[in-house]
Write an enzyme that holds these catalytic residues in place. Structure first.
Site, PDB file in Angstrom:
ATOM      1  CG  ASN A   7      -1.811   1.133   1.358  1.00 29.94           C
ATOM      2  OD1 ASN A   7      -1.757   2.059   0.536  1.00 29.94           O
ATOM      3  ND2 ASN A   7      -2.651   1.134   2.362  1.00 29.94           N
ATOM      4  CE  LYS A  14      -0.064   2.939   6.733  1.00 26.52           C
ATOM      5  NZ  LYS A  14      -1.316   3.595   6.440  1.00 26.52           N
ATOM      6  CG  HIS A 179     -13.021   3.779   2.810  1.00 21.93           C
ATOM      7  ND1 HIS A 179     -13.703   4.819   3.404  1.00 21.93           N
ATOM      8  CD2 HIS A 179     -11.714   4.004   3.080  1.00 21.93           C
ATOM      9  CE1 HIS A 179     -12.858   5.630   3.999  1.00 21.93           C
ATOM     10  NE2 HIS A 179     -11.631   5.164   3.809  1.00 21.93           N
ATOM     11  N   GLY A 209     -12.813   5.521   9.902  1.00 20.72           N
ATOM     12  CA  GLY A 209     -11.398   5.641  10.244  1.00 20.72           C
ATOM     13  C   GLY A 209     -11.048   7.114  10.174  1.00 20.72           C
ATOM     14  CD  GLU A 384      -8.932  -1.053   3.754  1.00 19.93           C
ATOM     15  OE1 GLU A 384      -8.586  -0.723   4.910  1.00 19.93           O
ATOM     16  OE2 GLU A 384      -9.062  -0.244   2.833  1.00 19.93           O
TER      17      GLU A 384
HETATM   18  P1  AMP Z   1      -7.987   4.266  10.930  1.00 21.02           P
HETATM   19  O1  AMP Z   1      -7.889   5.284   9.820  1.00 21.02           O
HETATM   20  O2  AMP Z   1      -8.908   3.129  10.625  1.00 21.02           O
HETATM   21  O3  AMP Z   1      -6.650   3.823  11.466  1.00 21.02           O
HETATM   22  O4  AMP Z   1      -8.687   5.026  12.171  1.00 21.02           O
HETATM   23  C1  AMP Z   1      -8.112   6.138  12.791  1.00 21.02           C
HETATM   24  C2  AMP Z   1      -9.121   6.776  13.711  1.00 21.02           C
HETATM   25  O5  AMP Z   1      -9.574   5.798  14.671  1.00 21.02           O
HETATM   26  C3  AMP Z   1      -8.540   7.940  14.533  1.00 21.02           C
HETATM   27  O6  AMP Z   1      -9.481   9.005  14.570  1.00 21.02           O
HETATM   28  C4  AMP Z   1      -8.409   7.331  15.909  1.00 21.02           C
HETATM   29  O7  AMP Z   1      -8.530   8.293  16.913  1.00 21.02           O
HETATM   30  C5  AMP Z   1      -9.604   6.408  15.952  1.00 21.02           C
HETATM   31  N1  AMP Z   1      -9.479   5.447  17.042  1.00 21.02           N
HETATM   32  C6  AMP Z   1      -8.579   4.449  17.190  1.00 21.02           C
HETATM   33  N2  AMP Z   1      -8.764   3.838  18.389  1.00 21.02           N
HETATM   34  C7  AMP Z   1      -9.805   4.473  18.997  1.00 21.02           C
HETATM   35  C8  AMP Z   1     -10.479   4.320  20.246  1.00 21.02           C
HETATM   36  N3  AMP Z   1     -10.113   3.377  21.106  1.00 21.02           N
HETATM   37  N4  AMP Z   1     -11.511   5.143  20.523  1.00 21.02           N
HETATM   38  C9  AMP Z   1     -11.886   6.102  19.647  1.00 21.02           C
HETATM   39  N5  AMP Z   1     -11.293   6.296  18.463  1.00 21.02           N
HETATM   40  C10 AMP Z   1     -10.265   5.498  18.136  1.00 21.02           C
END
Ligand code: AMP
Length: 401
Positions: A7, A14, A179, A209, A384
């Site tokens: 990626n 990644k 996505h 995310g 993914e």
């Molecule tokens: P991703 O792009 O899937 O890695 O998601 C990133 C987002 O997930 C960021 O806004 C993080 O703050 C949120 N996130 C990860 N762990 C938690 C958690 N335990 N509680 C709330 N938000 C989270």
């Protein structure tokens, strides 16, 4: 089959090495700060061992070369020989109208991706650099898996924007959605868990995310999604605004005398959670402030959840009933607060959250609706890379037959 998934972003790569028979990771890691001072490579093996090293990495060829080298390094590596890698699967952000599924990468495919660069000027160039670098370093089949592909089934009345039709013809301006690999994975997995056939299911998939989007899925096919021509449309995101009145941007550009580039940055990098809070794009920070009683954090979370709720309502209308709602990605998997807030007051649609169960679920597969809720509510962690690896293995084995 051992498949290396890549990626590639502009300054990161990644990767995961996946055994597609056992669906397990042999190695995961990343290269960061490509072309910058302090570039590093990381390798994590399944036993939890992690190596991080600073190395000079100027471009994607050097990045992928470093990944290959560390994977066969005697003490820390996970392979004896690079010959063990059977194929490479590349995540590609934008497949345009050309690619409605994963494809074997040929010179013609690379050329088509280059022809489509204007559709994803930020994302596709590093994806192409990664493909070309991997092709230069490894002599194995490579497959492209597109973020847009799962949404290629969206009907015309949903993907055409109400602007002069000529602009669709001239510049291919339409809803593509992103996505897709994640929406496909979690919705399929939710059906598997429920013993339901994906091809007969109506569901809503909610990927929350840093980027966030939703998909309305009927009979295993995406029929609508919240991201559009670019990933900017739809839900409120970490730094992207999602849906706004398009006239706002014209007004701000006029008032603040912004260039195109500045306006682009404002909407993509300084809006969303960061823009409203003025403090952070990270939901964890906002939740901490929220629980400490911070008023602005309450506003952020209310806006964020309200937007999701409105999309749930509209997808109920699109689908004429929904069997299952699935949450995924960083926030969807880990935030009971957001899940509860965006499902509040939807009982009349047959969506009844088991609040106690919801509070217990952080980062694992689970059903979080009450047993008698007509719509099942689920959490399914996304994967993914596994989809990329499995698509790659399938296309490569077909090729060998
Ligand atoms: P991703 O792009 O899937 O890695 O998601 C990133 C987002 O997930 C960021 O806004 C993080 O703050 C949120 N996130 C990860 N762990 C938690 C958690 N335990 N509680 C709330 N938000 C989270």
């Amino acid at each position: 089959m051992k498949v290396l998934t890549l990626n590639c972003g502009s300054s990161t790569v990644k990767y995961k090495l996946i055994d597609t028979e056992s669906r397990s990771n042999i190695a995961t890691g990343k290269v960061e700060r490509i072309g910058m001072i302090g570039a590093s490579i990381e390798l994590k093996s399944p036993d939890g061992n992690k190596v991080v090293r600073e190395v000079e990495i100027l471009d994607h060829v050097m990045a992928i070369n470093a990944i290959l080298k560390i994977m066969v390094e005697p003490k820390v590596g996970v392979l004896k020989d690079l010959e063990e890698i059977d194929a490479v699967g590349h995540r590609v952000v934008h497949g345009g109208e050309t690619f409605s599924g994963s494809v074997l990468i040929t010179d013609k495919v690379v050329q088509t991706l280059k022809d489509n660069i204007q559709l994803a000027p930020l994302h596709n160039p590093p994806n192409i650099q990664g493909i070309e670098a991997a092709m230069a370093l490894l002599d194995v089949p490579m497959v492209g898996v597109f973020d847009t592909a799962f949404h290629s089934t969206i009907p015309e009345y949903s993907y055409i924007y109400p602007i002069p039709y000529q602009l669709y013809k001239k510049y291919a301006i339409r809803r593509y959605g992103f996505h897709g690999t994640s929406h496909r994975f979690v919705s399929q997995r939710a059906c598997e868990i429920n013993g339901r056939n994906f091809k007969n299911c109506t569901m809503i998939s909610i990927h929350l995310g840093n980027g966030a989007s939703m998909a309305a899925i009927r009979n295993g096919k995406s029929v609508d999604t919240s991201m559009g021509f670019t990933p900017l449309e739809g839900l409120v995101m970490g730094t992207r605004c999602g849906d706004i009145d398009p006239a706002i941007i014209l007004h701000i550009m006029r008032q603040e005398k912004l260039s195109l580039h500045e306006a682009d940055n404002l909407l993509n990098k300084f809006s969303g959670i960061l823009g409203i809070s003025g403090r952070s794009s990270d939901m964890r920070d906002i939740e901490e402030l929220y629980f400490a009683g911070d008023k602005q954090a309450h506003l952020v979370i209310n806006i964020y959840a309200y937007r999701i709720k409105k999309y749930i309502g509209s997808y109920f209308a699109v689908l004429n009933g929904v069997e299952c709602i699935v949450f995924t990605a960083g926030i969807g998997e880990n935030s009971p607060l957001i899940r509860e807030k965006c499902l509040e007051g939807l009982d009349h649609l047959g969506i009844v959250l088991d609040k106690k169960k919801n509070d217990e679920v952080v980062g694992q597969e689970a059903i979080i609706s009450t047993p008698d809720s007509p719509t099942k509510i689920m959490v399914v962690p996304t994967n993914e890379e596994l989809v990329i690896a499995l698509d790659t293995a399938e296309i490569v084995s077909r090729m060998k037959k």
